[in-house]
Design a protein around this motif. Structure first.
Motif, PDB file in Angstrom:
ATOM      1  N   ARG A   1      42.704  63.807 137.543  1.00 53.43           N
ATOM      2  CA  ARG A   1      43.693  64.361 136.627  1.00 53.43           C
ATOM      3  C   ARG A   1      45.111  63.985 137.080  1.00 53.43           C
ATOM      4  O   ARG A   1      45.948  63.575 136.271  1.00 53.43           O
ATOM      5  CB  ARG A   1      43.545  65.877 136.533  1.00 53.43           C
ATOM      6  N   LEU A   2      45.362  64.097 138.377  1.00 52.78           N
ATOM      7  CA  LEU A   2      46.683  63.734 138.905  1.00 52.78           C
ATOM      8  C   LEU A   2      46.959  62.243 138.744  1.00 52.78           C
ATOM      9  O   LEU A   2      48.084  61.833 138.432  1.00 52.78           O
ATOM     10  CB  LEU A   2      46.802  64.144 140.369  1.00 52.78           C
ATOM     11  N   GLN A   3      45.931  61.419 138.950  1.00 50.51           N
ATOM     12  CA  GLN A   3      46.099  59.977 138.764  1.00 50.51           C
ATOM     13  C   GLN A   3      46.451  59.666 137.312  1.00 50.51           C
ATOM     14  O   GLN A   3      47.326  58.848 137.038  1.00 50.51           O
ATOM     15  CB  GLN A   3      44.829  59.226 139.157  1.00 50.51           C
ATOM     16  N   ARG A   4      45.790  60.317 136.372  1.00 49.23           N
ATOM     17  CA  ARG A   4      46.088  60.096 134.954  1.00 49.23           C
ATOM     18  C   ARG A   4      47.504  60.530 134.617  1.00 49.23           C
ATOM     19  O   ARG A   4      48.206  59.867 133.858  1.00 49.23           O
ATOM     20  CB  ARG A   4      45.097  60.849 134.069  1.00 49.23           C
ATOM     21  N   GLN A   5      47.929  61.675 135.169  1.00 47.27           N
ATOM     22  CA  GLN A   5      49.288  62.146 134.905  1.00 47.27           C
ATOM     23  C   GLN A   5      50.312  61.180 135.485  1.00 47.27           C
ATOM     24  O   GLN A   5      51.315  60.862 134.835  1.00 47.27           O
ATOM     25  CB  GLN A   5      49.492  63.547 135.482  1.00 47.27           C
ATOM     26  N   LEU A   6      50.076  60.718 136.711  1.00 41.87           N
ATOM     27  CA  LEU A   6      50.997  59.780 137.355  1.00 41.87           C
ATOM     28  C   LEU A   6      51.079  58.486 136.555  1.00 41.87           C
ATOM     29  O   LEU A   6      52.171  57.994 136.261  1.00 41.87           O
ATOM     30  CB  LEU A   6      50.533  59.490 138.781  1.00 41.87           C
ATOM     31  N   ARG A   7      49.929  57.962 136.174  1.00 44.51           N
ATOM     32  CA  ARG A   7      49.922  56.724 135.398  1.00 44.51           C
ATOM     33  C   ARG A   7      50.592  56.927 134.040  1.00 44.51           C
ATOM     34  O   ARG A   7      51.350  56.080 133.568  1.00 44.51           O
ATOM     35  CB  ARG A   7      48.495  56.229 135.203  1.00 44.51           C
ATOM     36  N   GLY A   8      50.331  58.056 133.404  1.00 45.43           N
ATOM     37  CA  GLY A   8      50.948  58.347 132.108  1.00 45.43           C
ATOM     38  C   GLY A   8      52.459  58.417 132.201  1.00 45.43           C
ATOM     39  O   GLY A   8      53.171  57.869 131.351  1.00 45.43           O
TER      40      GLY A   8
ATOM     41  N   MET B   1      65.882  56.789 136.983  1.00 44.64           N
ATOM     42  CA  MET B   1      66.898  56.341 137.936  1.00 44.64           C
ATOM     43  C   MET B   1      66.331  55.732 139.218  1.00 44.64           C
ATOM     44  O   MET B   1      67.011  54.951 139.873  1.00 44.64           O
ATOM     45  CB  MET B   1      67.807  57.512 138.320  1.00 44.64           C
ATOM     46  N   ILE B   2      65.105  56.084 139.566  1.00 45.69           N
ATOM     47  CA  ILE B   2      64.536  55.587 140.821  1.00 45.69           C
ATOM     48  C   ILE B   2      63.299  54.734 140.566  1.00 45.69           C
ATOM     49  O   ILE B   2      63.246  53.568 140.964  1.00 45.69           O
ATOM     50  CB  ILE B   2      64.209  56.752 141.781  1.00 45.69           C
ATOM     51  N   PHE B   3      62.283  55.294 139.910  1.00 41.30           N
ATOM     52  CA  PHE B   3      61.020  54.586 139.750  1.00 41.30           C
ATOM     53  C   PHE B   3      61.172  53.269 138.988  1.00 41.30           C
ATOM     54  O   PHE B   3      60.736  52.220 139.459  1.00 41.30           O
ATOM     55  CB  PHE B   3      59.981  55.478 139.054  1.00 41.30           C
ATOM     56  N   VAL B   4      61.769  53.317 137.795  1.00 44.72           N
ATOM     57  CA  VAL B   4      61.850  52.108 136.962  1.00 44.72           C
ATOM     58  C   VAL B   4      62.630  50.985 137.661  1.00 44.72           C
ATOM     59  O   VAL B   4      62.136  49.857 137.736  1.00 44.72           O
ATOM     60  CB  VAL B   4      62.423  52.421 135.564  1.00 44.72           C
ATOM     61  N   PRO B   5      63.827  51.249 138.213  1.00 43.25           N
ATOM     62  CA  PRO B   5      64.532  50.136 138.886  1.00 43.25           C
ATOM     63  C   PRO B   5      63.761  49.573 140.088  1.00 43.25           C
ATOM     64  O   PRO B   5      63.729  48.358 140.285  1.00 43.25           O
ATOM     65  CB  PRO B   5      65.855  50.761 139.342  1.00 43.25           C
ATOM     66  N   VAL B   6      63.125  50.448 140.871  1.00 41.35           N
ATOM     67  CA  VAL B   6      62.357  49.960 142.025  1.00 41.35           C
ATOM     68  C   VAL B   6      61.154  49.158 141.541  1.00 41.35           C
ATOM     69  O   VAL B   6      60.882  48.067 142.049  1.00 41.35           O
ATOM     70  CB  VAL B   6      61.924  51.139 142.932  1.00 41.35           C
TER      71      VAL B   6
ATOM     72  N   GLU C   1      53.792  54.789 132.839  1.00 38.49           N
ATOM     73  CA  GLU C   1      53.740  53.978 131.623  1.00 38.49           C
ATOM     74  C   GLU C   1      54.788  54.422 130.613  1.00 38.49           C
ATOM     75  O   GLU C   1      55.447  53.589 129.985  1.00 38.49           O
ATOM     76  CB  GLU C   1      52.346  54.061 130.995  1.00 38.49           C
ATOM     77  N   HIS C   2      54.946  55.726 130.448  1.00 35.84           N
ATOM     78  CA  HIS C   2      55.915  56.258 129.482  1.00 35.84           C
ATOM     79  C   HIS C   2      57.338  55.806 129.820  1.00 35.84           C
ATOM     80  O   HIS C   2      58.070  55.315 128.955  1.00 35.84           O
ATOM     81  CB  HIS C   2      55.831  57.784 129.461  1.00 35.84           C
ATOM     82  N   HIS C   3      57.715  55.947 131.068  1.00 31.16           N
ATOM     83  CA  HIS C   3      59.093  55.615 131.447  1.00 31.16           C
ATOM     84  C   HIS C   3      59.327  54.113 131.516  1.00 31.16           C
ATOM     85  O   HIS C   3      60.446  53.658 131.229  1.00 31.16           O
ATOM     86  CB  HIS C   3      59.470  56.339 132.741  1.00 31.16           C
ATOM     87  N   LEU C   4      58.314  53.332 131.856  1.00 27.72           N
ATOM     88  CA  LEU C   4      58.473  51.878 131.798  1.00 27.72           C
ATOM     89  C   LEU C   4      58.604  51.412 130.353  1.00 27.72           C
ATOM     90  O   LEU C   4      59.401  50.512 130.054  1.00 27.72           O
ATOM     91  CB  LEU C   4      57.297  51.179 132.485  1.00 27.72           C
ATOM     92  N   LEU C   5      57.856  52.041 129.444  1.00 24.53           N
ATOM     93  CA  LEU C   5      57.991  51.717 128.014  1.00 24.53           C
ATOM     94  C   LEU C   5      59.380  52.080 127.510  1.00 24.53           C
ATOM     95  O   LEU C   5      60.027  51.294 126.812  1.00 24.53           O
ATOM     96  CB  LEU C   5      56.925  52.447 127.205  1.00 24.53           C
TER      97      LEU C   5
END
Length: 106
Positions: free
Chosen positions: A6-13, A49-54, A16-20
């Motif tokens: 469940r945590l893996q799905r939330q993390l991936r979701g 501010m952190i995940f997408v640029p990295v 994906e949402h913020h990269l989109l």
């Protein structure tokens, strides 16, 4: 479904949402005439501010190793990608296990 799954799905979701959203924002900046600025809720600041640029700056090999270490790849979910060389386009499966194709109208 286990807590880990469940945590893996939330993390991936979330990823994906913020990269989109970031890709859409890049497209909006390149073509401003037909779009308006989005209204981002304050809760996603870490992802924007952190995940997408990295993520955008990391080479693919590092991303792949990280996804493998987190067990977030398809092979951990019982699916194996068909063998193909880099640059070779995907081809639909053939044989008895192949899904039926819908009829095409002329």
């Amino acid at each position: 479904m286990s807590t880990r799954e469940r945590l893996q799905r939330q993390l991936r979701g979330q990823a994906e949402h913020h990269l989109l959203e970031a890709a859409q924002e890049t497209h909006r900046r390149e073509h401003p005439e037909g779009t308006v600025a989005p209204n981002h809720p304050p809760a996603g600041w870490f992802w924007r501010m952190i995940f997408v640029p990295v993520y955008r700056r990391l080479p693919w090999g590092i991303k792949r190793r990280a996804m493998h270490a987190l067990r977030m790849t398809a092979d951990f979910n019982g699916w194996t990608a068909p063998d193909r060389r880099p640059g070779e386009p995907w081809q639909p499966p053939t044989g008895p296990a192949a899904p039926a194709r819908p009829a095409q109208h002329e």
